[in-house]
Design a protein around this motif. Structure first.
Motif: not given
Ligand SMILES: NC(=O)C1=CN([C@@H]2O[C@H](COP(=O)(O)OP(=O)(O)OC[C@H]3O[C@@H](n4cnc5c(N)ncnc54)[C@H](O)[C@@H]3O)[C@@H](O)[C@H]2O)C=CC1
Ligand SMILES: O=C(O)[C@@H]1CCC=N1
Length: 266
Positions: A104, A109-112, A87
């Protein structure tokens, strides 16, 4: 700078890699370029880039992972690389018509995720790149903005304008290249050899663009300096407008934007 993995060393992926090295921001050894087979990466290897046919392996150690495959190829690639990602990494997608939320939804969902929409002039450091994200932190947006500023101009926009940016800037370079070609064809018809006509058309187009970049004047203001009363310029310009010149350009950009918005779900 950390390592970059460019997944899909094609038209834009390879152009980005070359532009980043030309800018001096990255060494070839910092950049890994992938395709499905190593035999397709001969030129990249000859230039000194790291090459791989294993996307997950390439993505694993990269600080920035650039997704540069076709929209129809994206989902499978994301599924392949997901287990290798962490992440802290920044996922940069140049894939047309694919939102950060689409990326995402597969990668987590936590990815940039930051979207970038460059054009092929990126290879020579002259790209017009638009950048957008849904929730990346400011420092990471600035990092990606700096990266693309090393290979041209950057505008950070709202994500809902990215399909418009695709049409105006990424596709747009092809529209201007076609206009130059058309001018050179006109040049041949009025007496120049093709090579000379093209050289003259290219430099004239460069002069027009540089005039606007260096003076910040409006195009019509510069046109008014060319169109002598009852002269040959206004005769040509009006003939072009009578045949739909501006309208054709506008309609083409609008259709490109419409098409760009639907590429991922086709
Ligand atoms: N070409 C352009 O000027 C621009 C393209 N884009 C976007 O960039 C993406 C790529 O476009 P192009 O470079 O034109 O296409 P391309 O077809 O030239 O490049 C895609 C590359 O990905 C490789 N590839 C396909 N599947 C792969 C896989 N599973 N693993 C690794 N590599 C794989 C292909 O071999 C090819 O080299 C598209 O999503 C497009 O919308 C965005 C801005 C400008
Ligand atoms: O034509 C395309 O779909 C890609 C996106 C913008 C430029 N090339």
């Amino acid at each position: 700078m950390g390592k970059i993995a460019i997944i899909g060393s094609g038209n834009i992926g390879f152009s980005l890699a070359k532009g980043l090295v030309k800018s001096g921001l990255y060494q070839t050894s910092d950049i890994t370029l992938t395709r499905r087979s190593l035999s397709s990466l001969k030129e990249e290897a000859e230039l000194g880039f790291q090459i791989s046919d294993n996307n997950a392996e390439a993505a694993k150690t990269a600080e920035i992972v650039v997704l540069a495959i076709l929209p129809q190829q994206l989902r499978k690639v994301m599924e392949d690389i997901k287990p290798a990602l962490n992440h802290q990494q920044i996922i940069v997608s140049v894939v047309s018509g694919v939102n950060c939320s689409d990326v995402k939804a597969v990668l987590g969902e936590e990815k940039t995720v930051i979207r970038a929409m460059p054009n092929t002039a990126i290879a020579i450091g002259q790209s017009m790149t638009c950048i957008a994200t849904d929730n990346a932190e400011e420092a990471k947006i600035k990092q990606i903005e700096t990266l693309f500023e090393s290979v041209g101009s950057v505008v950070v926009i709202q994500e809902d304008l990215m399909t418009s940016a695709t049409a105006l800037c990424a596709c747009g370079i092809a529209f201007f290249l076609r206009a130059i070609r058309a001018a050179s064809q006109g040049g041949v018809e009025i007496g120049f050899h093709a090579h000379d006509a093209l050289k003259m058309a290219v430099q004239t187009a460069k002069g027009a663009a540089d005039l606007l970049l260096q003076t910040q004047n409006h195009p019509e203001g510069e046109i008014d300096k060319v169109t002598s009363p009852k002269g040959c310029t206004i005769a040509g310009l009006n003939e072009m407008e009578h045949n739909g010149f501006s309208s054709a350009f506008i309609k083409g950009i609008k259709l490109s934007a419409k098409k760009a918005g639907g590429l991922y779900n086709e």
